[in-house]
Motif scaffolding. Sequence first.
Motif, PDB file in Angstrom:
ATOM      1  N   ASP A 203      27.172 -54.361 -24.289  1.00  0.00           N
ATOM      2  CA  ASP A 203      25.989 -54.308 -25.137  1.00  0.00           C
ATOM      3  C   ASP A 203      24.939 -53.370 -24.540  1.00  0.00           C
ATOM      4  N   ILE A 204      23.955 -53.001 -25.361  1.00  0.00           N
ATOM      5  CA  ILE A 204      22.960 -52.019 -24.944  1.00  0.00           C
ATOM      6  C   ILE A 204      22.061 -52.559 -23.827  1.00  0.00           C
ATOM      7  N   GLN A 205      21.889 -53.863 -23.780  1.00  0.00           N
ATOM      8  CA  GLN A 205      21.097 -54.461 -22.701  1.00  0.00           C
ATOM      9  C   GLN A 205      21.746 -54.191 -21.342  1.00  0.00           C
ATOM     10  N   THR A 206      23.061 -54.358 -21.278  1.00  0.00           N
ATOM     11  CA  THR A 206      23.783 -54.077 -20.044  1.00  0.00           C
ATOM     12  C   THR A 206      23.711 -52.587 -19.712  1.00  0.00           C
ATOM     13  N   SER A 207      23.817 -51.752 -20.741  1.00  0.00           N
ATOM     14  CA  SER A 207      23.755 -50.312 -20.530  1.00  0.00           C
ATOM     15  C   SER A 207      22.435 -49.899 -19.893  1.00  0.00           C
ATOM     16  N   PHE A 208      21.336 -50.461 -20.390  1.00  0.00           N
ATOM     17  CA  PHE A 208      20.045 -50.087 -19.834  1.00  0.00           C
ATOM     18  C   PHE A 208      19.790 -50.743 -18.485  1.00  0.00           C
ATOM     19  N   ALA A 209      20.481 -51.842 -18.188  1.00  0.00           N
ATOM     20  CA  ALA A 209      20.408 -52.403 -16.838  1.00  0.00           C
ATOM     21  C   ALA A 209      21.034 -51.445 -15.832  1.00  0.00           C
ATOM     22  N   ILE A 210      22.092 -50.760 -16.253  1.00  0.00           N
ATOM     23  CA  ILE A 210      22.717 -49.743 -15.400  1.00  0.00           C
ATOM     24  C   ILE A 210      21.725 -48.614 -15.137  1.00  0.00           C
ATOM     25  N   ILE A 211      21.041 -48.163 -16.193  1.00  0.00           N
ATOM     26  CA  ILE A 211      20.092 -47.057 -16.057  1.00  0.00           C
ATOM     27  C   ILE A 211      18.893 -47.467 -15.213  1.00  0.00           C
ATOM     28  N   ARG A 212      18.273 -48.578 -15.569  1.00  0.00           N
ATOM     29  CA  ARG A 212      17.057 -49.011 -14.873  1.00  0.00           C
ATOM     30  C   ARG A 212      17.337 -49.490 -13.461  1.00  0.00           C
ATOM     31  N   GLY A 213      18.578 -49.863 -13.212  1.00  0.00           N
ATOM     32  CA  GLY A 213      18.949 -50.309 -11.873  1.00  0.00           C
ATOM     33  C   GLY A 213      19.251 -49.184 -10.910  1.00  0.00           C
ATOM     34  N   GLY A 214      19.142 -47.929 -11.371  1.00  0.00           N
ATOM     35  CA  GLY A 214      19.361 -46.786 -10.497  1.00  0.00           C
ATOM     36  C   GLY A 214      20.822 -46.458 -10.249  1.00  0.00           C
ATOM     37  N   HIS A 215      21.703 -46.865 -11.179  1.00  0.00           N
ATOM     38  CA  HIS A 215      23.140 -46.653 -10.998  1.00  0.00           C
ATOM     39  C   HIS A 215      23.649 -45.371 -11.663  1.00  0.00           C
ATOM     40  N   VAL A 216      22.771 -44.635 -12.336  1.00  0.00           N
ATOM     41  CA  VAL A 216      23.156 -43.369 -12.967  1.00  0.00           C
ATOM     42  C   VAL A 216      22.853 -42.236 -11.993  1.00  0.00           C
ATOM     43  N   ASP A 217      23.890 -41.512 -11.604  1.00  0.00           N
ATOM     44  CA  ASP A 217      23.727 -40.438 -10.625  1.00  0.00           C
ATOM     45  C   ASP A 217      23.012 -39.230 -11.211  1.00  0.00           C
ATOM     46  N   ALA A 218      23.265 -38.941 -12.488  1.00  0.00           N
ATOM     47  CA  ALA A 218      22.618 -37.799 -13.126  1.00  0.00           C
ATOM     48  C   ALA A 218      22.532 -38.036 -14.626  1.00  0.00           C
ATOM     49  N   THR A 219      21.498 -37.489 -15.226  1.00  0.00           N
ATOM     50  CA  THR A 219      21.408 -37.465 -16.680  1.00  0.00           C
ATOM     51  C   THR A 219      21.178 -36.031 -17.118  1.00  0.00           C
ATOM     52  N   VAL A 220      21.805 -35.670 -18.224  1.00  0.00           N
ATOM     53  CA  VAL A 220      21.597 -34.356 -18.832  1.00  0.00           C
ATOM     54  C   VAL A 220      20.941 -34.590 -20.179  1.00  0.00           C
ATOM     55  N   LEU A 221      19.747 -34.047 -20.355  1.00  0.00           N
ATOM     56  CA  LEU A 221      18.990 -34.261 -21.581  1.00  0.00           C
ATOM     57  C   LEU A 221      18.593 -32.932 -22.202  1.00  0.00           C
ATOM     58  N   GLY A 222      18.592 -32.896 -23.529  1.00  0.00           N
ATOM     59  CA  GLY A 222      18.051 -31.745 -24.222  1.00  0.00           C
ATOM     60  C   GLY A 222      16.535 -31.727 -24.073  1.00  0.00           C
ATOM     61  N   ALA A 223      15.936 -30.588 -24.398  1.00  0.00           N
ATOM     62  CA  ALA A 223      14.484 -30.472 -24.230  1.00  0.00           C
ATOM     63  C   ALA A 223      13.900 -29.553 -25.287  1.00  0.00           C
ATOM     64  N   LEU A 224      12.676 -29.843 -25.660  1.00  0.00           N
ATOM     65  CA  LEU A 224      11.898 -28.945 -26.510  1.00  0.00           C
ATOM     66  C   LEU A 224      11.160 -27.929 -25.642  1.00  0.00           C
ATOM     67  N   GLU A 225      10.681 -28.398 -24.490  1.00  0.00           N
ATOM     68  CA  GLU A 225       9.976 -27.556 -23.529  1.00  0.00           C
ATOM     69  C   GLU A 225      10.192 -28.114 -22.128  1.00  0.00           C
ATOM     70  N   VAL A 226      10.146 -27.223 -21.152  1.00  0.00           N
ATOM     71  CA  VAL A 226      10.046 -27.635 -19.758  1.00  0.00           C
ATOM     72  C   VAL A 226       8.916 -26.832 -19.121  1.00  0.00           C
ATOM     73  N   SER A 227       8.377 -27.345 -18.026  1.00  0.00           N
ATOM     74  CA  SER A 227       7.288 -26.630 -17.351  1.00  0.00           C
ATOM     75  C   SER A 227       7.592 -26.491 -15.868  1.00  0.00           C
ATOM     76  N   GLN A 228       6.865 -25.589 -15.233  1.00  0.00           N
ATOM     77  CA  GLN A 228       7.194 -25.228 -13.862  1.00  0.00           C
ATOM     78  C   GLN A 228       6.835 -26.304 -12.834  1.00  0.00           C
ATOM     79  N   ASP A 229       6.167 -27.358 -13.266  1.00  0.00           N
ATOM     80  CA  ASP A 229       5.961 -28.498 -12.377  1.00  0.00           C
ATOM     81  C   ASP A 229       7.047 -29.554 -12.569  1.00  0.00           C
ATOM     82  N   ALA A 230       8.177 -29.132 -13.189  1.00  0.00           N
ATOM     83  CA  ALA A 230       9.357 -29.985 -13.387  1.00  0.00           C
ATOM     84  C   ALA A 230       9.136 -31.095 -14.406  1.00  0.00           C
ATOM     85  N   SER A 231       8.205 -30.880 -15.336  1.00  0.00           N
ATOM     86  CA  SER A 231       7.986 -31.835 -16.417  1.00  0.00           C
ATOM     87  C   SER A 231       8.815 -31.441 -17.636  1.00  0.00           C
TER      88      SER A 231
END
Length: 217
Positions: free
Chosen positions: A83-111
């Motif tokens: 279930d999605i609750q377990t999925s987000f426990a994995i994310i919030r628990g720091g068990h995801v080594d990397a995430t790849v996300l699309g972006a509309l903009e990025v900035s040079q301060d890594a935002s």
Amino acid sequence: MNAKEVIARRVALEFRDGDVVNLGFGIPNYSADFIPEGVNVILQAENGALRFGETPTEENYNPNLANSGGAPITLLPGAATFDIQTSFAIIRGGHVDATVLGALEVSQDASIANWLIPGKFAPGMGGAMDLLVGAKRVIAAIQHVDKNGNSKVLKECSLPLSAKGVVSRVITELAVFDFQDGKYLLREVAPGVTVEEVLEKTEGDVIVADDVTTMPI
């Protein structure tokens, strides 16, 4: 190769054997089709799956299997669904080594800004807020310029931020950037692209690494 395929292929080279990697909508999910042979990466769909593979064909399509964007996926041997609750426990628990996300903009301060254009309907930030602070490494996959030719690799984001100072690496169809001293650090250029072209199309301040290489795609 079009811009999206260039980005997806280069993103796939970021996958490390044994890592748990979450892929966002669009180009990030597309990168699952280009996982290098021999790399055993564990892909997570935030709606509740671990260890999925490339886009299915007509022969192995299952309408009950989809990623967080609703696109069909295949499950690999040893996959798990939950279930999605377990999925987000994995994310919030720091068990995801990397995430790849699309972006509309990025900035040079890594935002990164990747969820809202004022005046346009947006259903919400979704899982990005959790992934951007919960994953150990954040990779932004973004087309270098918008449809009008304006840079999306900026000094400062103009759109509402998703998170501030969290991006580890930016991958576009033209270049790969890391960050150094509050500026972009140019690491790679795409085949057939010059450093000068990248600098011309990048609004942010760029440090050119001494050992800039060509994307190995």
